[in-house]
Design an enzyme around this catalytic site. Structure first.
Site, PDB file in Angstrom:
ATOM      1  CG  PHE A 124      -1.871   0.908   0.951  1.00 24.77           C
ATOM      2  CD1 PHE A 124      -2.997   0.972   0.187  1.00 24.77           C
ATOM      3  CD2 PHE A 124      -1.863   2.456   1.600  1.00 24.77           C
ATOM      4  CE1 PHE A 124      -3.929   2.008   0.077  1.00 24.77           C
ATOM      5  CE2 PHE A 124      -2.591   3.565   1.374  1.00 24.77           C
ATOM      6  CZ  PHE A 124      -3.965   3.168   0.531  1.00 24.77           C
ATOM      7  CG  ASP A 193      -0.602  -1.584   6.955  1.00 28.09           C
ATOM      8  OD1 ASP A 193      -1.793  -1.734   7.627  1.00 28.09           O
ATOM      9  OD2 ASP A 193      -0.311  -0.517   6.412  1.00 28.09           O
ATOM     10  CE1 TYR A 218     -10.072   3.909   5.232  1.00 29.92           C
ATOM     11  CE2 TYR A 218      -9.190   5.252   6.976  1.00 29.92           C
ATOM     12  CZ  TYR A 218      -8.939   4.701   5.764  1.00 29.92           C
ATOM     13  OH  TYR A 218      -7.997   4.827   5.038  1.00 29.92           O
ATOM     14  CE  LYS A 219      -8.207   0.045   4.538  1.00 25.71           C
ATOM     15  NZ  LYS A 219      -8.882   0.761   3.202  1.00 25.71           N
ATOM     16  NE  ARG A 365     -10.282  -2.826  -2.973  1.00 28.68           N
ATOM     17  CZ  ARG A 365      -9.475  -2.180  -2.042  1.00 28.68           C
ATOM     18  NH1 ARG A 365      -8.444  -2.428  -1.486  1.00 28.68           N
ATOM     19  NH2 ARG A 365     -10.194  -1.016  -1.812  1.00 28.68           N
TER      20      ARG A 365
END
Lengths: 406, 406
Positions: A124, A193, A218-219, A365
Site C-alpha cells: 500500500f 500493517d 474505517y475498514k 476488487r
C-alpha cells in the site's frame, strides 16, 4: 437453483442476526466494506450523545467525567484481542500513515548501525511513502523486494521489515509467523500493517512474536470515514520505545506543562496531539460490535461467502482472472479480479447497486465483509456481474468517466 | 449597579444574537472556550447528516458525491480569511502537534547549514516537545530564550523562530510583524502557533510576511473535542515545501497507487493519512459560524468583556494578581490570575457553575469567548469569584483533590 442454496446457507448462518445491527443502504449490495465499513446502528445515538451531552452540556469536564482522556487506551485495549495482543500493547490514535512514521522511526532507533527498511513493491503506497519520508530525513534506506524474494533480501543491514499482512489489492496474506521468525533470525524487527486484516480475520501478533503493528479503523472495524487508526508495540519493546512525534499527550505528566519532554509509559508515548473524541467514539462502537461477533467466526463466514461467490460465477460460466489466492486460507476478506476494463466494470456494477471498487490499473476488487453480508447477496452480485459481462453493458460510455476518488 | 450596567452593555452588543447559535449548558457561565469551545447548535444536525446519510446511506461514494475528498482544502480555505491568508495557503488536517512537526521539519529543509529552532521557555509544551522530537532525530537544535531576550537570541544559526502568538497561560500576544521582520533580518524563518488566537482576534499572516503557521480547531473555532488542526504555508514557499510525513493523501496522484512519492501541489502535500470526515464536518460548522460573525467584531467584544470583568472585580475590591497584560491590545481573549491556591479556586468556581480552568502551578485562567458570552455573565462570574475569595469557600477540602485533566 443458486438462490435457493444461498437462502439455505443464510438460514444456517450463525452470524445472520448481526446484519440487523448495521444501517445498510437500500437496494445496494455493498462489497466495499474493505474500503469503508458500514454504519453500525448504534453509532448515530452514541455520536449524538457525545456531541450533545458530553461536548455540548458537560464541555471541558468530559475529559474527566466522560473519560475522554483514556479513550485511546480503552479502545486500543478492545482492539487488542482481535489481533492477539495484550490490552496495554495497543493504542488508538492518529492515522495509519502517522503511526507508520512513529513506529518505523522507533524501530530504527532500536537498531544502531542499521538503516534499511525492507518492504515489497506494490505494498500500500502510504507504507512505502512513510519509509521515504524517513529516507529523505537521512534516517532510513528503503529496500523493496518482490514477495517471493523477501527471504533472500533479509540481511544484516535490515533494521526493519515492514509488510502489509493482507495485500490491499490482491488480498494475499503473508505468513506472519514465518516472516517474523526469518526477520528476527537476521536481527531485523518487524512491523505489520493490519489495515486489511483487523476485524476480518484472526491475527496473532504475540503468538508470532511480532514487534510492531498498525491498522485501520474505517475498514472492517466500521469506525467511520477517516476513523482513527491504532498502533501496537510488543511489551518487550516498551522500555526502549522512542518515537519522534513527541507531542504533549505522550508526555508522562502532560498537565504539569513542563518545558522538557519525558515519555509516558508504554504505548501511551505514541500519543501526540489531543485525541479526536468524536472520531474515537464512532470507532469504539464499531470495535465493540466486531469484538462481540468475534474474528474467528467472521473469518469463517467470509471464506464461505467468497467461495460461494466464486461458485456462483462458475455456474454462470464466468471465468474472470482471479488475482487473489485461490486458497481461502491464504487470502483476506476480499477477492480481486483482473479485467482490462475493470474501471468501467466497477461503474456498471455500481449503477446496478453492486458496490465494489477499482484499483489501478485493471483490478475489480470485491470485499466480503462478513458481519453484514448474506449468501443471497453473493448470488445476486454474481448474477449481476455475469449479466454485465454477458450483455457488454459495461461498455456504455458513461462508465468510463473517472471521478476524483476511485 | 453592576448588573444594570451589564444589561445595558448586552442590550447594545451587536453580537448579542449569536449567543443563541450555541447550545450552552444550563446554569453555567462557561469561561473555558479557550480550552474547548461550545457546541454550535447547527453541529448535531450536520453530524447526524454526515453519519446517517453520507456515511450510512451513500458509503464510499461520498468521497465524490459529498465532496469528502476536498474537505481539508475547503475548510482550510474558510479559515484563511480569519488569519490573513489566501485560501490555498491553509489546509485542515491532523493535530497541532503533528502539523508542528511537519512544518518545523520543512523549515529546516529550507535552511541548509542551520539547525537551531528558537522558542521561549514556557511556550505551550507540545511546541517545545516537537522541536525536541526533531532534535532527537539529529535534525534540530532547540534554543530557548525568554521573551524579552528573543531579539538578541536571533542570530545566523537560527533556522526557524517558533512562537505561540497568544500565550496559552498568560494571554500575552507577540508583535507578529516586528518579530517576523527581526527573524527575516537574520535569515530565519518564522512559524506561528495560532492556537489561542484563531477565531478570537484578527491575525494578519500575509501582512506580516509570516512563513508558516499552525492552529487549533477546538478552542475559539468551536470544532469539538480534539478537532482537526490546520497548517498555513506562505505561497512563496510552496514550491520548495518538503515535509517528512509523506502519506498517500499528500501524493500528487494518490489513486494511481504508485510506489514512489511525488508531492501534491502546495499545501495539499501536508496531508498524510485519510482525512477524518466526522471531525472535519464538526469543525466546518464552527468555522462557518465564526467566519459569519467576523474576527474583528469578536476581538472588540472580547476586549470589552475582559475589561468589564476586571472593573467588576475592582468594584468588589478584589485585587487578584493579573499575570496577563493589562493593556487589552497586548493580550488575547483570556485573563490569567496568579493565586497560590489557584486549583482550589478553580474547583470552587466550577462548583458554583463558573467554569474556568487551572494551569500549573498557580494560574486561574478565565477565557472570554466573545461569540457566546454576555456582559451579564461577566458581572455574575466576578460576583461569584469575589464571594468565594471573601468567604474562603475555596478552602473546602474537596476542592483540592486533583483529577486527571486539570
Amino acid at each position: 437453483m443458486t438462490i435457493d442454496r444461498a437462502r439455505e446457507l443464510d438460514a444456517a448462518d450463525p452470524l445472520a442476526s448481526y446484519r440487523d445491527r448495521f444501517a445498510l443502504p437500500a437496494e445496494t449490495i455493498y462489497l466495499d466494506g474493505n474500503s469503508l465499513g458500514c454504519l453500525p446502528k448504534d453509532t448515530p445515538a452514541r455520536i449524538a450523545e457525545v456531541v450533545g451531552e458530553e461536548w455540548g452540556r458537560d464541555l471541558i469536564g468530559s475529559w474527566n467525567t466522560a473519560d475522554w482522556i483514556v479513550m485511546p487506551q480503552r479502545i486500543g485495549g478492545k482492539i487488542a484481542p482481535l489481533i492477539g495482543a495484550a490490552p496495554h500493547e495497543v493504542i488508538a490514535c492518529d492515522s495509519v500513515s502517522v503511526n507508520l512514521f512513529k513506529l518505523i522511526a522507533a524501530a530504527l532507533k532500536m537498531q544502531p548501525g542499521r538503516k534499511t527498511v525492507l518492504s515489497e513493491p506494490g505494498n500500500f503506497p502510504t507504507d512505502l511513502y512513510m519509509i521515504e519520508g524517513l529516507e529523505k530525513q537521512g534516517l532510513a534506506t528503503r529496500r523493496l523486494a518482490e514477495r517471493d524474494r523477501i527471504m533472500e533480501a533479509l540481511d544484516e543491514d535490515v533494521a526493519l521489515l515492514l509488510l502489509t499482512h493482507t495485500h490491499y489489492k490482491t488480498g494475499a496474506v503473508f505468513d506472519m509467523a514465518e516472516l517474523t521468525r526469518a526477520a528476527h533470525d537476521k536481527g531485523a524487527l518487524v512491523l505489520w500493517d493490519l489495515s486489511h486484516s483487523v476485524g476480518a480475520m484472526p491475527v496473532d501478533l504475540n503468538g508470532c512474536e511480532a514487534d510492531f503493528a498498525v491498522g485501520c479503523g474505517y475498514k472492517y472495524l466500521n469506525g467511520g470515514p477517516g476513523a482513527p487508526a491504532f498502533a501496537y508495540v510488543a511489551e518487550r519493546h516498551h522500555a526502549s520505545l522512542a518515537q519522534p512525534l513527541t507531542g504533549w499527550m505522550g508526555h508522562a505528566r502532560p498537565f504539569e506543562f513542563l518545558d522538557d519532554y519525558a515519555p509516558a509509559p508504554g504505548t501511551d508515548r505514541l500519543l501526540c496531539g489531543t485525541p479526536p473524541i468524536l472520531a474515537l467514539a464512532a470507532l469504539e462502537v464499531g470495535v465493540d460490535l466486531i469484538a462481540e461477533i468475534g474474528v474467528e467466526r467472521l473469518f469463517t463466514k467470509s471464506q464461505a461467502l467468497s467461495e460461494f461467490f466464486r461458485e456462483c460465477l462458475s455456474e454462470r460460466g464466468i471465468a474472470l482472472e482471479l488475482v487473489s489466492p485461490h486458497d481461502p486460507d491464504r487470502r483476506g476478506s476480499h477477492l480481486s479480479f483482473r479485467h482490462e476494463n475493470a474501471y468501467a466494470l466497477s461503474q456498471a456494477l455500481i449503477a446496478r447497486g453492486v458496490v465494489g471498487d477499482f484499483r489501478d490499473p485493471d483490478i475489480l476488487r470485491l470485499g466480503f465483509a462478513p458481519a453484514y453480508l448474506r449468501f443471497e447477496d453473493m448470488a445476486e452480485a454474481a448474477r449481476t456481474l455475469a449479466d454485465i459481462l454477458e450483455t457488454g453493458e459495461w461498455k456504455r460510455p458513461e462508465y468510463s468517466e473517472r471521478s476524483a476518488v476511485t
